[in-house]
Design an enzyme around this catalytic site. Structure first.
Site, PDB file in Angstrom:
ATOM      1  N   MET A  38      38.449  45.631  28.644  1.00  0.00           N
ATOM      2  CA  MET A  38      38.657  46.972  29.261  1.00  0.00           C
ATOM      3  C   MET A  38      37.703  47.301  30.511  1.00  0.00           C
ATOM      4  SD  MET A  38      38.967  48.926  25.490  1.00  0.00           S
ATOM      5  CE  MET A  38      39.851  50.240  26.166  1.00  0.00           C
ATOM      6  N   CYS A 131      36.770  34.655  39.203  1.00  0.00           N
ATOM      7  CA  CYS A 131      36.432  35.518  38.149  1.00  0.00           C
ATOM      8  C   CYS A 131      37.089  35.500  37.119  1.00  0.00           C
ATOM      9  CB  CYS A 131      36.709  37.058  38.835  1.00  0.00           C
ATOM     10  SG  CYS A 131      36.016  38.180  37.601  1.00  0.00           S
ATOM     11  N   CYS A 228      36.104  44.100  44.211  1.00  0.00           N
ATOM     12  CA  CYS A 228      35.366  45.045  43.537  1.00  0.00           C
ATOM     13  C   CYS A 228      33.844  45.035  44.036  1.00  0.00           C
ATOM     14  CB  CYS A 228      35.577  44.887  42.001  1.00  0.00           C
ATOM     15  SG  CYS A 228      34.822  43.148  41.474  1.00  0.00           S
TER      16      CYS A 228
END
Length: 390
Positions: A38, A131, A228
């Site tokens: 999440m 990632c 990010c």
């Protein structure tokens, strides 16, 4: 919310697509424990809800991934405390526990350090794929295993088909505008067997509608459009900050004949195919056509010089089995696949295009498809120019 309530609302707003999204894969037992990754965004929130609606025992986990070294302004990359709070509130709403795990060290080593080193080597990195490979489907899986989970569910837009008996397949998402299969080519049979992509059969508007129908706090949350951890800075400034190379080693800008056209402050400020900041020629724009990190030379030329006959890929991963012959290859996430011929080898794969093609950038991922099925992929290592060993 009870699982039946979640399922009922999903079916109500998404119809047949919602019904398909709720289907539990046959290799995952009813009531099995799964971890839902999440991020605090709407896609992962709906993925967690769909897993709950499918009758699985869901544990929500958020990953702290920001750089281990904070910037002077306090920014530590993703994910932010606000994102964790959004994930916590979402988990509470759908009735599942929620935890935060600290994976900053592996993220720094595998993603940020590699991102920095790749740019300094004159190549263009692909951090999202790294990632996925090293953090979300490796380090997070190790965490999930300690919780006795049998699978990880994420909000990626992709689909997994097949079964344990005949093998698993990785396929593009139902919504081509949101498909993320390009970033997932490193997933092999072992990873696919323990991975769930519930939103892969849905279009983005359906995901938003489900989130709203379930009253999830992130239903209208905007999407992040940047890498990010760069967080609004230029890639070059981020690389300089991480490496301590404030300006980078100066180098020359040359044309293909070796004529010196100017100088530059560092190869990490360029990528093959770049036009911005290169300057124009006498009669047409110039583009970066190659970068030599050892000498510092950045070669520029007309757009026609970007088209090559093929390339060599290294560190190749096959989703099912090595593929030889005709395929279509995607050279960028948003780029349409182009026809090619693949020749796998012991140390990678050699790829030839049906016709000269631009967009081949060393350091980037090249992913092969057969229709919507991902065959595998690798990292572009060398461009093959017609007449030079192609």
């Amino acid at each position: 919310m009870r699982p039946d309530d979640v399922a009922a609302r999903v079916r109500e707003v998404a119809g047949a697509a919602g019904e398909e999204a709720l289907v539990r894969p046959e290799h995952v037992a009813p009531g099995a424990r799964v971890v839902a990754a999440m991020s605090g965004g709407v896609d992962s929130a709906v993925a967690a809800a769909l897993l709950r609606g499918a009758g699985l025992e869901v544990i929500g986990v958020s990953m702290r991934l920001g750089s281990a070294a904070a910037r002077a302004d306090g920014h530590t990359g993703c994910c932010s405390l606000d994102d964790f709070e959004d994930a916590r509130r979402t988990a509470s709403r759908i009735g599942i526990p929620h935890y935060v795990v600290d994976l900053r060290d592996v993220f720094q080593r595998s993603v940020i350090d590699t991102f920095t080193a790749t740019y300094l080597a004159g190549r263009t990195p692909n951090p999202c794929t790294l990632c996925n490979r090293d953090v979300k489907f490796d380090a997070l899986w190790q965490v999930a295993a300690t919780m006795d989970a049998v699978a990880i569910g994420t909000g990626h837009y992709a689909r997994i088909g097949g079964n344990a008996a005949r093998g698993f397949t990785l396929r593009a998402a139902r919504d081509p505008g949101k498909d993320q299969s390009y970033f997932l080519f490193t997933l092999g049979q072992a990873e696919l067997a323990r991975t769930l992509f519930p939103v892969g059969v849905l279009a983005k508007p359906e995901v938003r509608a489900i989130a709203a129908a379930l009253g999830l706090p992130v239903a209208a949350k905007p999407e992040s459009q940047d890498i990010c951890f760069v967080a609004g800075r230029s890639y070059a400034d981020f690389v300089a900050e991480q490496s301590g190379v404030a300006g980078g080693r100066p180098g020359r800008v040359v044309d293909r004949a070796g004529n010196v056209l100017g100088t530059h402050p560092g190869v990490h400020r360029f990528t093959v195919g770049q036009r911005r900041g290169v300057g124009g020629g006498a009669s047409e724009p110039r583009y970066v056509t190659s970068i030599d990190a050892a000498s510092g030379d950045v070669t520029v030329g007309p757009r026609a010089d970007l088209a090559v006959a093929g390339f060599v890929a290294r560190d190749v991963r096959w989703t099912e089995r090595p593929h030889r012959g005709a395929a279509r290859v995607r050279l960028r996430h948003r780029q349409a696949p182009v026809a090619c011929d693949v020749e796998p080898g012991e140390d990678g794969a050699r790829v030839r295009f049906a016709e000269p093609t631009a967009g081949v950038t060393p350091g980037q991922a090249a992913v092969w498809y057969d229709g919507d099925r991902v065959l595998g992929g690798g990292w572009i290592d060398e461009r093959l120019v017609a007449g030079e060993g192609a």
